[in-house]
Each structure stands twice: as C-alpha cells, then as structure tokens.
Enzyme design. Structure first.
Site, PDB file in Angstrom:
ATOM      1  N   THR A   1      -1.629   3.209  45.667  1.00 46.64           N
ATOM      2  CA  THR A   1      -1.983   3.085  44.254  1.00 46.64           C
ATOM      3  C   THR A   1      -0.833   3.749  43.520  1.00 46.64           C
ATOM      4  O   THR A   1      -0.229   4.692  44.054  1.00 46.64           O
ATOM      5  CB  THR A   1      -3.318   3.789  43.916  1.00 46.64           C
ATOM      6  OG1 THR A   1      -3.169   5.182  44.180  1.00 46.64           O
ATOM      7  CG2 THR A   1      -4.494   3.242  44.715  1.00 46.64           C
ATOM      8  N   HIS A   2      -0.487   3.265  42.369  1.00 43.14           N
ATOM      9  CA  HIS A   2       0.686   3.757  41.614  1.00 43.14           C
ATOM     10  C   HIS A   2       1.963   3.689  42.460  1.00 43.14           C
ATOM     11  O   HIS A   2       2.863   4.500  42.265  1.00 43.14           O
ATOM     12  CB  HIS A   2       0.490   5.199  41.132  1.00 43.14           C
ATOM     13  CG  HIS A   2      -0.829   5.451  40.479  1.00 43.14           C
ATOM     14  ND1 HIS A   2      -1.016   5.382  39.114  1.00 43.14           N
ATOM     15  CD2 HIS A   2      -2.050   5.749  41.005  1.00 43.14           C
ATOM     16  CE1 HIS A   2      -2.288   5.647  38.825  1.00 43.14           C
ATOM     17  NE2 HIS A   2      -2.934   5.864  39.958  1.00 43.14           N
TER      18      HIS A   2
ATOM     19  N   LYS B   1       2.969 -33.691  28.353  1.00 44.25           N
ATOM     20  CA  LYS B   1       3.112 -34.085  29.754  1.00 44.25           C
ATOM     21  C   LYS B   1       4.231 -33.386  30.510  1.00 44.25           C
ATOM     22  O   LYS B   1       4.076 -33.057  31.681  1.00 44.25           O
ATOM     23  CB  LYS B   1       3.252 -35.612  29.848  1.00 44.25           C
ATOM     24  CG  LYS B   1       1.890 -36.297  29.672  1.00 44.25           C
ATOM     25  CD  LYS B   1       1.976 -37.789  29.616  1.00 44.25           C
ATOM     26  CE  LYS B   1       2.483 -38.276  28.278  1.00 44.25           C
ATOM     27  NZ  LYS B   1       1.635 -37.878  27.120  1.00 44.25           N
TER      28      LYS B   1
ATOM     29  N   ASN C   1      -3.807 -44.140  22.287  1.00 42.39           N
ATOM     30  CA  ASN C   1      -4.278 -42.755  22.134  1.00 42.39           C
ATOM     31  C   ASN C   1      -5.362 -42.395  23.152  1.00 42.39           C
ATOM     32  O   ASN C   1      -5.320 -41.341  23.773  1.00 42.39           O
ATOM     33  CB  ASN C   1      -4.777 -42.524  20.706  1.00 42.39           C
ATOM     34  CG  ASN C   1      -3.668 -42.717  19.686  1.00 42.39           C
ATOM     35  OD1 ASN C   1      -2.497 -42.848  20.064  1.00 42.39           O
ATOM     36  ND2 ASN C   1      -4.017 -42.749  18.412  1.00 42.39           N
TER      37      ASN C   1
ATOM     38  N   SER D   1       9.048 -41.710  26.088  1.00 42.95           N
ATOM     39  CA  SER D   1       8.472 -40.738  27.028  1.00 42.95           C
ATOM     40  C   SER D   1       8.449 -41.310  28.444  1.00 42.95           C
ATOM     41  O   SER D   1       7.876 -40.718  29.348  1.00 42.95           O
ATOM     42  CB  SER D   1       7.051 -40.344  26.591  1.00 42.95           C
ATOM     43  OG  SER D   1       6.237 -41.488  26.497  1.00 42.95           O
TER      44      SER D   1
ATOM     45  N   SER E   1      24.670 -14.427  51.699  1.00 43.56           N
ATOM     46  CA  SER E   1      25.475 -14.204  50.504  1.00 43.56           C
ATOM     47  C   SER E   1      26.861 -14.769  50.761  1.00 43.56           C
ATOM     48  O   SER E   1      27.329 -14.783  51.900  1.00 43.56           O
ATOM     49  CB  SER E   1      25.551 -12.703  50.233  1.00 43.56           C
ATOM     50  OG  SER E   1      26.767 -12.380  49.595  1.00 43.56           O
TER      51      SER E   1
ATOM     52  N   ASN F   1      18.674 -12.775  52.389  1.00 40.89           N
ATOM     53  CA  ASN F   1      17.914 -12.612  51.137  1.00 40.89           C
ATOM     54  C   ASN F   1      16.596 -13.386  51.141  1.00 40.89           C
ATOM     55  O   ASN F   1      16.559 -14.526  51.603  1.00 40.89           O
ATOM     56  CB  ASN F   1      18.769 -13.074  49.958  1.00 40.89           C
ATOM     57  CG  ASN F   1      20.033 -12.258  49.818  1.00 40.89           C
ATOM     58  OD1 ASN F   1      20.031 -11.058  50.103  1.00 40.89           O
ATOM     59  ND2 ASN F   1      21.111 -12.900  49.405  1.00 40.89           N
TER      60      ASN F   1
ATOM     61  N   GLN G   1       2.444 -35.990  22.541  1.00 39.97           N
ATOM     62  CA  GLN G   1       3.221 -36.584  23.637  1.00 39.97           C
ATOM     63  C   GLN G   1       3.967 -35.496  24.427  1.00 39.97           C
ATOM     64  O   GLN G   1       4.302 -35.685  25.590  1.00 39.97           O
ATOM     65  CB  GLN G   1       4.207 -37.609  23.066  1.00 39.97           C
ATOM     66  CG  GLN G   1       5.123 -38.227  24.093  1.00 39.97           C
ATOM     67  CD  GLN G   1       5.788 -39.483  23.561  1.00 39.97           C
ATOM     68  OE1 GLN G   1       5.148 -40.525  23.443  1.00 39.97           O
ATOM     69  NE2 GLN G   1       7.062 -39.403  23.217  1.00 39.97           N
TER      70      GLN G   1
ATOM     71  N   LYS H   1      24.119 -10.063  54.568  1.00 43.49           N
ATOM     72  CA  LYS H   1      22.926 -10.273  53.749  1.00 43.49           C
ATOM     73  C   LYS H   1      21.959 -11.323  54.308  1.00 43.49           C
ATOM     74  O   LYS H   1      22.349 -12.303  54.906  1.00 43.49           O
ATOM     75  CB  LYS H   1      23.310 -10.706  52.321  1.00 43.49           C
ATOM     76  CG  LYS H   1      23.886  -9.611  51.468  1.00 43.49           C
ATOM     77  CD  LYS H   1      22.948  -8.434  51.265  1.00 43.49           C
ATOM     78  CE  LYS H   1      21.830  -8.729  50.309  1.00 43.49           C
ATOM     79  NZ  LYS H   1      22.273  -8.800  48.923  1.00 43.49           N
TER      80      LYS H   1
ATOM     81  N   TYR I   1      -5.028 -37.934  16.652  1.00 42.69           N
ATOM     82  CA  TYR I   1      -3.798 -37.960  17.454  1.00 42.69           C
ATOM     83  C   TYR I   1      -2.574 -37.752  16.560  1.00 42.69           C
ATOM     84  O   TYR I   1      -2.460 -38.322  15.480  1.00 42.69           O
ATOM     85  CB  TYR I   1      -3.672 -39.310  18.188  1.00 42.69           C
ATOM     86  CG  TYR I   1      -2.410 -39.406  19.022  1.00 42.69           C
ATOM     87  CD1 TYR I   1      -2.380 -38.917  20.312  1.00 42.69           C
ATOM     88  CD2 TYR I   1      -1.239 -39.944  18.484  1.00 42.69           C
ATOM     89  CE1 TYR I   1      -1.213 -38.971  21.075  1.00 42.69           C
ATOM     90  CE2 TYR I   1      -0.067 -40.012  19.237  1.00 42.69           C
ATOM     91  CZ  TYR I   1      -0.069 -39.515  20.531  1.00 42.69           C
ATOM     92  OH  TYR I   1       1.087 -39.571  21.276  1.00 42.69           O
TER      93      TYR I   1
ATOM     94  N   GLU J   1      11.608 -14.831  45.995  1.00 45.98           N
ATOM     95  CA  GLU J   1      12.196 -14.557  44.679  1.00 45.98           C
ATOM     96  C   GLU J   1      12.043 -15.754  43.746  1.00 45.98           C
ATOM     97  O   GLU J   1      11.736 -15.609  42.560  1.00 45.98           O
ATOM     98  CB  GLU J   1      13.681 -14.221  44.824  1.00 45.98           C
ATOM     99  CG  GLU J   1      13.929 -12.873  45.459  1.00 45.98           C
ATOM    100  CD  GLU J   1      15.411 -12.683  45.749  1.00 45.98           C
ATOM    101  OE1 GLU J   1      16.065 -11.986  44.970  1.00 45.98           O
ATOM    102  OE2 GLU J   1      15.907 -13.243  46.737  1.00 45.98           O
TER     103      GLU J   1
HETATM  104  N1  ARG Z   1       3.409 -42.072  24.900  1.00 41.02           N
HETATM  105  C1  ARG Z   1       2.395 -41.642  23.994  1.00 41.02           C
HETATM  106  C2  ARG Z   1       1.870 -40.220  24.414  1.00 41.02           C
HETATM  107  O1  ARG Z   1       2.222 -39.779  25.450  1.00 41.02           O
HETATM  108  C3  ARG Z   1       1.297 -42.614  23.943  1.00 41.02           C
HETATM  109  C4  ARG Z   1       0.482 -42.559  22.686  1.00 41.02           C
HETATM  110  C5  ARG Z   1       1.195 -43.176  21.551  1.00 41.02           C
HETATM  111  N2  ARG Z   1       0.318 -43.379  20.462  1.00 41.02           N
HETATM  112  C6  ARG Z   1       0.791 -43.718  19.277  1.00 41.02           C
HETATM  113  N3  ARG Z   1      -0.115 -43.846  18.348  1.00 41.02           N
HETATM  114  N4  ARG Z   1       2.034 -43.921  19.011  1.00 41.02           N
HETATM  115  O2  ARG Z   1       1.151 -39.555  23.704  1.00 41.02           O
END
Ligand code: ARG
Length: 461
Positions: free
Chosen positions: A155-156, A326, A110, A23, A278, A286, A323, A284, A318, A291
């Site tokens: 309205t509408h 994020k 965790n 990650s 464009s 835009n 993971q 054009k 957990y 948008e």
């Molecule tokens: N990179 C992990 C996450 O974002 C960290 C936690 C990992 N924990 C584990 N027990 N393997 O959640």
C-alpha cells in the site's frame, strides 16, 4: 460529384466539401451491417405492402450479391463515395435498376447510420467479451500455478503484508469480470432500442412496422421517440466509457509488469518475443507491449472525451457533427481488442522469479500485523498489541534483524505473552495461509476465487 441527395440543390459540390463531408474511409467497415439493415428494411416494406414481394426479393438478391462481392474483393468500395450507405445504394441501383431506388422508402440515412453503428457495437461487444474471458482464463491458470509464490503486498508502494502472487493476479481477473458485466449491460440497452424507422427525425407517413424490422435484426425493442432515436449516441458513449475502464485496468497491470521486470524488482521476466531491444544499448530488453498498452489508454480516454465533446451542445435532432462519432468509436474498439489479445499472451508467457519475490517479501517487516494479531489471540486488545508490535519493529530495525529472527528472550522484554510459537507464526508462509477470511490471500481463499471465475467462464459456454 453528382449526389443521390441532390434534391433542391444542383447536387455538385466543391472538392474540399467532398473531402470534409466524406466518411467512407471510416464507415466502410459498416458494409455488412448496412446490407443486413437494408435487407431487413426491404422485407419489412414488402410485408407492409409498401413495395411488392418481387421488388423486395430483387433488392435482397442485389444486396447479397454486393456483400459477397465486397467480401471477395470483386467489388471495391469507391473511396470517392460519400459514405457506405450511399455507396451500397448506388451500386444496388446500378445492378438491379429502378427497383433499387425503392429501398430508401420510409428511411433516412439518419436512422440508417444509427442502426448500422449500433449493430457494429453489438457484434464488437461480443468479441471483446470473448477476449476478456480468455484473459481471465489465462490469469486463473497463472494464479493456479503460483498459489505458493509469496510476494510483498503493497500500500502506498510500501511493503504492507505478504500476499501470494496468485492473489495479486486474481485481483485483475475480478476487474475484468466487472468489465464484462458492464459490456453486457451496455449491449442489453442497445438491443432494447432499435432506431430504424425513426427516419429523418419525425417518423414517416408510411405504415411501417418498426418492431418487425427490429426483430429481424435481433433487437428486442424499438426507440420510443424518433427525434431521440436519430440524435442519441448515449450507447456509444457508454461503450466507450466501458472500454476506457478496461484500458484503465490493463494499464494498471501494464504498469506492474513494467515495474516487476526492472532490475530493482526482478519479479518477472518477459521472453524475448515480448520485448524489444534498443538501437544503442545492446543490453536492453524493454517491455514495450505493456508500455504501449499503458500509452494507448490515453487514446481510448481521449476518444471518449472526443465523442462527449461532439455531442455536448447539439440541438435536436441529427446534426452532421454526429458523423464524427465513428472514428473514435472504431479506434477504441480496435485498440482494446489489440491490447487484450497482447495481454492474453503476455500473461501466459511471463516467467515468475519466485525467489526474488520471496526475498523481497522478507524485507520491510510485512509480518508486523501478524505479530499484533498473535498478541490479540493471546489476550491483548488490538491497539495495545499494535503498539507492542511497533516497538518490536523499531527494536529489530536497530538490531538489524527480521521479526521472525528475534530470539524469544528478547521478545519477552516486550510482552510476557510472547511464547516459543511466535517464530512459526511469523513465517511468511504462515502469514499468508492464515489470511483465510473470504477474499483473503490464503491458498484456500484464492482457490475459491479461481473456482468462482472458472465457473463463470464455464457458464458462458
Ligand atoms: N455518413 C453520415 C453519418 O455518419 C450519414 C448520415 C447523413 N445524414 C445526413 N442527413 N446527411 O452520420
């Protein structure tokens, strides 16, 4: 690759496992928070005599050096590391030796990742909150400059009653005010619940001081149940939901800007820097920024749905699924910031076509309610007045004139109560000025709204 967590396993993993498990490409953004969290952890461990003060000092120094080096670029975050937590701990141990290995006492990734991500959210809430204030300021300034500009209120999507452009803009300032208060609530709840010290899921055998560690990081309290602390992502869902609402608001304004800039409406013009051309149609211009903000709203809603779906059905505590929180979270935060920034400038530079707005407002009998109100003041019950006004509208439609143009003699056929003052009463300017009820579109009321928003913004400083 060899792993810090080798434990009972051989600690080597297949390349594909590394790829799916990693990650770092996403959580590398957390390095400052991870280091801040680890510094607080080392201090708490020393305070509780779990490690010595000398050991804590060495850890803190090492961590500060790592932070400085990542920031300056002297230390590159290793893209093959599993995550930012492992990377920082590995480099720490390389730099300060075995003492670095003590840092993870009474902690797990965790609770560590829950903490780091919460700290990220808290900081980002502050910057989004600031941007929303800037946007409200620009809206209030633009409104002040357009107090006398009259447009049709809809309205509408049908012409309804005349309003000032200022009133229309201030409606958005009020939406962003609520958005700010949602962010504030969300931040308060995050600060009340530090997860650190929950460890893997069950707490720890060490005599830790969670309150102290939380207070070092600016938290006002701790999560009361360790299993909840490591598996809960409510706070992120809540933030992403508040961000979705912000995008919903900017998307509505986007839609209006796009419509207003069409040749059909011609209410506003965007300067060249805020439009694109464009590749085939040379004429054009835009409104891409609006948008794209409207389009990006889909991404931010999708991110919220994505996290809700990840969490649904997860047993305690957990699970690695978490993971996946994020990427959508960071994407929503970054998207919202970019869109608000673009809006701050776009609202500021947009040129208002006063005559076009006024011209449009003179169509569609937007002052028909005013004619009914006029008759009520002259003594008729509203329902009767409403019927008479409706008849006058249909008569004028047939005759091809506006309400304010119909001669008095012809008005008299509909009611003897109608007098010479009717024409002035029906001018769009009078219609707007007389809507002086609290929150209404009269200049006096809009001035109060502007003062209200400016006062709120001032209190923040
Ligand atoms: N990179 C992990 C996450 O974002 C960290 C936690 C990992 N924990 C584990 N027990 N393997 O959640």
């Amino acid at each position: 690759m060899d792993k810090l967590w080798a434990g009972r396993t051989a600690g080597t993993t297949a390349n594909l496992v590394d790829e799916i498990n990693s990650s770092i490409a996403v959580d590398r953004r957390l390095y400052k928070r991870d280091i801040a969290g680890s510094i607080a952890h080392a201090k708490m461990l020393a305070n509780q005599e779990i490690i010595s003060h000398e050991e804590a000092d060495a850890i803190v120094r090492g961590l500060k050096g790592i932070e400085a080096d990542i920031t300056s670029g002297a230390l590159q975050i290793d893209p093959t590391a599993e995550d930012i937590h492992m990377f920082v701990e590995t480099v720490l141990t390389q730099r300060i030796g075995d003492t670095g290995k003590m840092l993870h006492t009474a902690r797990s990734r965790n609770d560590q990742v829950a903490l780091d991500t919460k700290m990220y959210c808290i900081e980002e809430i502050d910057s989004i909150d600031y941007l929303l204030s800037e946007l409200m300021k620009v809206l209030a300034d633009k409104a002040e400059k357009n107090m006398e500009v009259i447009m049709p209120g809809y309205t509408h999507m049908q012409h309804a009653q005349p309003v000032s452009f200022a009133q229309h803009l201030m409606a958005y300032a009020m939406m962003f005010e609520r958005d700010k208060s949602r962010l504030e609530d969300c931040k308060k709840r995050m600060l009340e619940r530090s997860p650190i010290g929950a460890c893997a899921l069950a707490g720890t055998t060490f005599n830790i001081d969670r309150e102290y560690e939380a207070s070092l990081l600016g938290f006002t309290g701790i999560a009361m149940n360790s299993m909840d602390a490591v598996s809960d992502r409510d706070h992120f869902v809540e933030l992403m939901s508040a961000l979705s609402i912000i995008m919903m608001h900017t998307s509505r304004l986007s839609e209006e800007i796009i419509m207003w800039a069409t040749s059909e409406f011609n209410f506003i013009q965007l300067p060249d820097e805020y439009t694109t051309g464009s590749s085939i149609m040379p004429q054009k211009k835009n409104p891409d920024v609006a948008e794209l903000c409207r389009g990006k709203t889909g991404r931010v809603y999708g991110n919220l749905m994505s996290l809700l779906t990840v969490l649904k059905g997860l047993p305690l505590a957990y699970n690695k699924d978490i993971q996946e929180d994020k990427e959508p979270l960071f994407d929503s935060v970054e998207t919202v910031k970019l869109c608000i920034e673009a809006f701050i400038e776009m609202v500021d530079v947009m040129k208002v076509n006063e005559e076009s707005m006024y011209e449009s407002a003179t169509k569609g009998y937007v002052n028909a309610t005013d004619l009914a109100d006029y008759l009520v003041v002259k003594g008729l019950p509203f329902r009767d007045a409403y019927n008479i006004s409706g008849k006058v509208v249909s008569y004028c439609l047939g005759r091809g004139c506006k309400l304010e143009e119909l001669p008095l003699e012809e008005y008299k056929q509909f009611s003897p109560l109608i007098e010479a003052d009717v024409h002035k009463r029906l001018s769009l300017k009078t219609c707007v000025e007389r809507r002086n009820s609290a929150g209404g579109t009269s200049p006096a009321s809009v001035r109060k709204q502007i003062a209200y928003i400016r006062c709120l913004l001032q209190q923040e400083q």
